[in-house]
Design a protein around this motif. Structure first.
Motif: not given
Length: 91
Positions: A19-24
């Motif tokens: 999620v963090d990677a995609q949101s970044k």
């Protein structure tokens, strides 16, 4: 988002990293990304529901069309027999 409700969400560490990677990548914070993901999920669910209704409708219409064609064929056979009979009488 003044009308928003705050919730607590538990994720496995691997999922949170994704999620963090995609949101970044999308230049969003977690909340924005999760809101968008939920909205997309709900939209896809609606598409699936509509496709299912369409599939059911096509199946029902298929049965109705089969019944109508069989009725029409029976009538065509009667009409053809009558026509042949009339031809034979005329000979």
């Amino acid at each position: 988002m003044s009308n928003s409700k705050r919730i607590i969400l538990s994720l496995k560490p691997e999922m949170l990293c994704e999620v963090d990677a995609q949101s970044k990548i999308r230049k969003m914070n977690r909340s924005e990304w999760i809101r968008e993901a939920i909205a997309l999920y709900l939209k896809e669910g609606e598409k699936i529901r509509i496709r299912e209704q369409m599939r059911n409708g096509y199946q029902e219409m298929g049965l109705l069309n089969l019944q109508l064609s069989e009725e029409g064929l029976a009538q065509d056979q009667k009409d053809f027999a009558f026509y042949e009979n009339r031809l034979n009488i005329g000979e």
